[in-house]
Design a protein around this motif. Structure first.
Motif, mmCIF file in Angstrom:
data_model
loop_
_atom_site.group_PDB
_atom_site.id
_atom_site.type_symbol
_atom_site.label_atom_id
_atom_site.label_comp_id
_atom_site.label_asym_id
_atom_site.label_seq_id
_atom_site.Cartn_x
_atom_site.Cartn_y
_atom_site.Cartn_z
ATOM 1 N N ALA A 180 32.944 59.191 -102.383
ATOM 2 C CA ALA A 180 32.767 58.365 -101.185
ATOM 3 C C ALA A 180 33.255 56.941 -101.423
ATOM 4 O O ALA A 180 33.844 56.314 -100.535
ATOM 5 C CB ALA A 180 31.303 58.365 -100.765
ATOM 6 N N ILE A 181 33.029 56.425 -102.631
ATOM 7 C CA ILE A 181 33.508 55.080 -102.968
ATOM 8 C C ILE A 181 35.026 55.042 -102.928
ATOM 9 O O ILE A 181 35.633 54.129 -102.356
ATOM 10 C CB ILE A 181 32.982 54.660 -104.356
ATOM 11 N N ARG A 182 35.662 56.048 -103.517
ATOM 12 C CA ARG A 182 37.132 56.082 -103.540
ATOM 13 C C ARG A 182 37.707 56.220 -102.133
ATOM 14 O O ARG A 182 38.748 55.627 -101.816
ATOM 15 C CB ARG A 182 37.611 57.233 -104.428
ATOM 16 N N ALA A 183 37.020 57.009 -101.276
ATOM 17 C CA ALA A 183 37.527 57.257 -99.922
ATOM 18 C C ALA A 183 37.144 56.156 -98.945
ATOM 19 O O ALA A 183 37.702 56.080 -97.842
ATOM 20 C CB ALA A 183 37.000 58.603 -99.414
ATOM 21 N N GLY A 184 36.186 55.306 -99.311
ATOM 22 C CA GLY A 184 35.735 54.260 -98.397
ATOM 23 C C GLY A 184 34.871 54.796 -97.278
ATOM 24 O O GLY A 184 34.967 54.330 -96.132
ATOM 25 N N CYS A 185 34.002 55.783 -97.581
ATOM 26 C CA CYS A 185 33.151 56.404 -96.561
ATOM 27 C C CYS A 185 31.702 55.956 -96.692
ATOM 28 O O CYS A 185 31.212 55.677 -97.789
ATOM 29 C CB CYS A 185 33.226 57.927 -96.673
ATOM 30 N N LYS A 186 31.023 55.915 -95.570
ATOM 31 C CA LYS A 186 29.633 55.486 -95.517
ATOM 32 C C LYS A 186 28.685 56.581 -96.018
ATOM 33 O O LYS A 186 29.022 57.773 -96.012
ATOM 34 C CB LYS A 186 29.244 55.111 -94.082
ATOM 35 N N VAL A 187 27.481 56.150 -96.426
ATOM 36 C CA VAL A 187 26.438 57.074 -96.879
ATOM 37 C C VAL A 187 25.125 56.654 -96.232
ATOM 38 O O VAL A 187 24.781 55.467 -96.222
ATOM 39 C CB VAL A 187 26.280 57.055 -98.417
ATOM 40 N N ARG A 188 24.410 57.628 -95.658
ATOM 41 C CA ARG A 188 23.078 57.351 -95.129
ATOM 42 C C ARG A 188 22.062 57.745 -96.196
ATOM 43 O O ARG A 188 22.067 58.875 -96.701
ATOM 44 C CB ARG A 188 22.817 58.146 -93.846
ATOM 45 N N ILE A 189 21.187 56.810 -96.575
ATOM 46 C CA ILE A 189 20.215 57.086 -97.629
ATOM 47 C C ILE A 189 18.786 56.829 -97.151
ATOM 48 O O ILE A 189 18.550 56.035 -96.237
ATOM 49 C CB ILE A 189 20.483 56.233 -98.885
ATOM 50 N N ARG A 190 17.868 57.558 -97.766
ATOM 51 C CA ARG A 190 16.441 57.232 -97.633
ATOM 52 C C ARG A 190 16.006 56.686 -98.982
ATOM 53 O O ARG A 190 16.122 57.362 -100.004
ATOM 54 C CB ARG A 190 15.612 58.462 -97.262
ATOM 55 N N TYR A 191 15.528 55.434 -98.976
ATOM 56 C CA TYR A 191 15.262 54.718 -100.222
ATOM 57 C C TYR A 191 13.808 54.272 -100.291
ATOM 58 O O TYR A 191 13.230 53.849 -99.297
ATOM 59 C CB TYR A 191 16.176 53.493 -100.307
ATOM 60 N N GLY B 96 6.998 51.056 -103.294
ATOM 61 C CA GLY B 96 6.703 52.337 -102.659
ATOM 62 C C GLY B 96 7.042 52.389 -101.182
ATOM 63 O O GLY B 96 6.779 53.404 -100.535
ATOM 64 N N ARG B 97 7.628 51.319 -100.633
ATOM 65 C CA ARG B 97 7.982 51.302 -99.220
ATOM 66 C C ARG B 97 9.270 52.081 -98.996
ATOM 67 O O ARG B 97 10.259 51.863 -99.704
ATOM 68 C CB ARG B 97 8.132 49.866 -98.715
ATOM 69 N N ALA B 98 9.261 52.967 -98.000
ATOM 70 C CA ALA B 98 10.434 53.794 -97.715
ATOM 71 C C ALA B 98 11.212 53.211 -96.544
ATOM 72 O O ALA B 98 10.638 52.615 -95.622
ATOM 73 C CB ALA B 98 10.011 55.222 -97.400
ATOM 74 N N SER B 99 12.521 53.376 -96.588
ATOM 75 C CA SER B 99 13.377 52.921 -95.494
ATOM 76 C C SER B 99 14.604 53.811 -95.437
ATOM 77 O O SER B 99 14.985 54.441 -96.427
ATOM 78 C CB SER B 99 13.790 51.458 -95.679
ATOM 79 N N GLU B 100 15.216 53.870 -94.247
ATOM 80 C CA GLU B 100 16.473 54.589 -94.089
ATOM 81 C C GLU B 100 17.541 53.591 -93.678
ATOM 82 O O GLU B 100 17.295 52.703 -92.864
ATOM 83 C CB GLU B 100 16.339 55.695 -93.039
ATOM 84 N N ARG B 101 18.702 53.735 -94.253
ATOM 85 C CA ARG B 101 19.771 52.778 -93.961
ATOM 86 C C ARG B 101 21.127 53.418 -94.222
ATOM 87 O O ARG B 101 21.234 54.385 -94.979
ATOM 88 C CB ARG B 101 19.595 51.515 -94.806
ATOM 89 N N VAL B 102 22.147 52.860 -93.596
ATOM 90 C CA VAL B 102 23.528 53.280 -93.836
ATOM 91 C C VAL B 102 24.177 52.217 -94.710
ATOM 92 O O VAL B 102 24.076 51.021 -94.418
ATOM 93 C CB VAL B 102 24.305 53.449 -92.522
ATOM 94 N N ARG C 230 18.527 51.567 -106.988
ATOM 95 C CA ARG C 230 18.393 52.468 -108.126
ATOM 96 C C ARG C 230 18.587 53.901 -107.656
ATOM 97 O O ARG C 230 17.974 54.331 -106.676
ATOM 98 C CB ARG C 230 17.016 52.312 -108.769
ATOM 99 N N ALA C 231 19.429 54.637 -108.372
ATOM 100 C CA ALA C 231 19.742 56.004 -107.943
ATOM 101 C C ALA C 231 18.530 56.912 -107.988
ATOM 102 O O ALA C 231 18.421 57.849 -107.198
ATOM 103 C CB ALA C 231 20.867 56.579 -108.809
ATOM 104 N N ASP C 232 17.586 56.629 -108.896
ATOM 105 C CA ASP C 232 16.396 57.491 -108.987
ATOM 106 C C ASP C 232 15.388 57.205 -107.876
ATOM 107 O O ASP C 232 14.422 57.956 -107.720
ATOM 108 C CB ASP C 232 15.734 57.346 -110.353
ATOM 109 N N ARG C 233 15.597 56.138 -107.100
ATOM 110 C CA ARG C 233 14.702 55.845 -105.977
ATOM 111 C C ARG C 233 15.305 56.263 -104.642
ATOM 112 O O ARG C 233 14.693 56.052 -103.590
ATOM 113 C CB ARG C 233 14.350 54.354 -105.958
ATOM 114 N N ILE C 234 16.515 56.798 -104.670
ATOM 115 C CA ILE C 234 17.112 57.347 -103.454
ATOM 116 C C ILE C 234 16.578 58.758 -103.277
ATOM 117 O O ILE C 234 16.824 59.634 -104.103
ATOM 118 C CB ILE C 234 18.654 57.345 -103.553
ATOM 119 N N GLU C 235 15.817 58.973 -102.208
ATOM 120 C CA GLU C 235 15.147 60.254 -102.012
ATOM 121 C C GLU C 235 16.025 61.281 -101.305
ATOM 122 O O GLU C 235 15.812 62.486 -101.437
ATOM 123 C CB GLU C 235 13.852 60.044 -101.223
#
Length: 233
Positions: free
Chosen positions: A144-155, A160-166, A195-200
């Protein structure tokens, strides 16, 4: 150092640098006089090597310039082995396998007298501590980094606060025990580090972000350097 080796090294120094290199910087690295550098660069230009220079700024080489593959020196070989060892031990599974494949390919092409530097190297990376588990597919993230594409994550943050973002992924940082994603966050309208381990959860989108990946990466580097007071390579 033989003159032929020095000329090759000048090209290598210019190729690896993203910024102009002054004659004094070249002289210091090569341990020669500035006058020798001027003479060597003039000879390279006479041989049609596309080097450009400006007084007070430095030398740059055309990024499209390429040379036939040349044999690695022992120092270069040990640098490659050490880097591959580190990645094989600390990288995500895709990069770890690629690092092992790289060593195998190098071993197949170097002369017999250099193979011991790979099979029984005199350098080594310290064993890694237990690495946290990534919450997303790192191979797809790098794509995705090489292609320049977006990612939607839940973090989930440290509290311990959760959020969703693009996010617009910029670069993945590999530390000893954790991996970090640097990205432009649409929610915060700013660069953030995750942190990659906090991306749910992660959804890899086909939508491209409105910047060239290289331009976005340069903006992030400027932001990081200004924020941390350090200079990135």
């Amino acid at each position: 150092m033989r003159r032929a080796d020095r000329l090759f090294q000048i090209i290598q120094i210019l190729r690896r640098s993203a910024r102009p290199i002054t004659a004094s910087m070249l002289a210091a690295e090569l341990e020669v006089t500035i006058r020798t550098v001027y003479r060597d660069v003039a000879d390279l230009i006479a041989q049609c090597v596309p080097i450009r220079g400006e007084a007070g700024v430095g030398y740059v080489i055309d990024r499209d310039y390429d040379m036939p593959p040349l044999m690695l020196s022992t120092d270069e070989l040990e640098a490659a082995v050490l880097g591959a060892q580190w990645v094989a031990d600390r990288g995500d599974p895709g990069l770890a396998n690629a690092a092992r494949d790289l060593l195998a390919k190098i071993a197949n092409v170097v002369p017999d007298h250099l193979r011991p530097f790979i099979a029984d190297p005199g350098v080594g990376a310290a064993p890694a501590r237990a690495t946290s588990v990534d919450g997303l597919d790192m191979a797809r993230l790098r794509a995705a980094i090489r292609a320049g594409c977006k990612v939607r994550i839940r973090y989930r943050d440290k509290a311990g606060r959760a959020s969703e973002r693009v996010v617009w992924p910029v670069i993945v940082g590999y530390a000893d025990t954790v991996r970090l994603l640097a990205a432009w966050c649409e929610l915060r309208q700013a660069f953030r580090h995750f942190r990659a381990d906090r991306i749910e959860a992660a959804v890899f989108l086909d939508e491209r972000f409105e910047r060239r990946p290289g331009d976005l990466r340069r903006d992030w580097k400027c932001h990081f350097e200004a924020e941390r007071g350090v200079r990135l390579p």
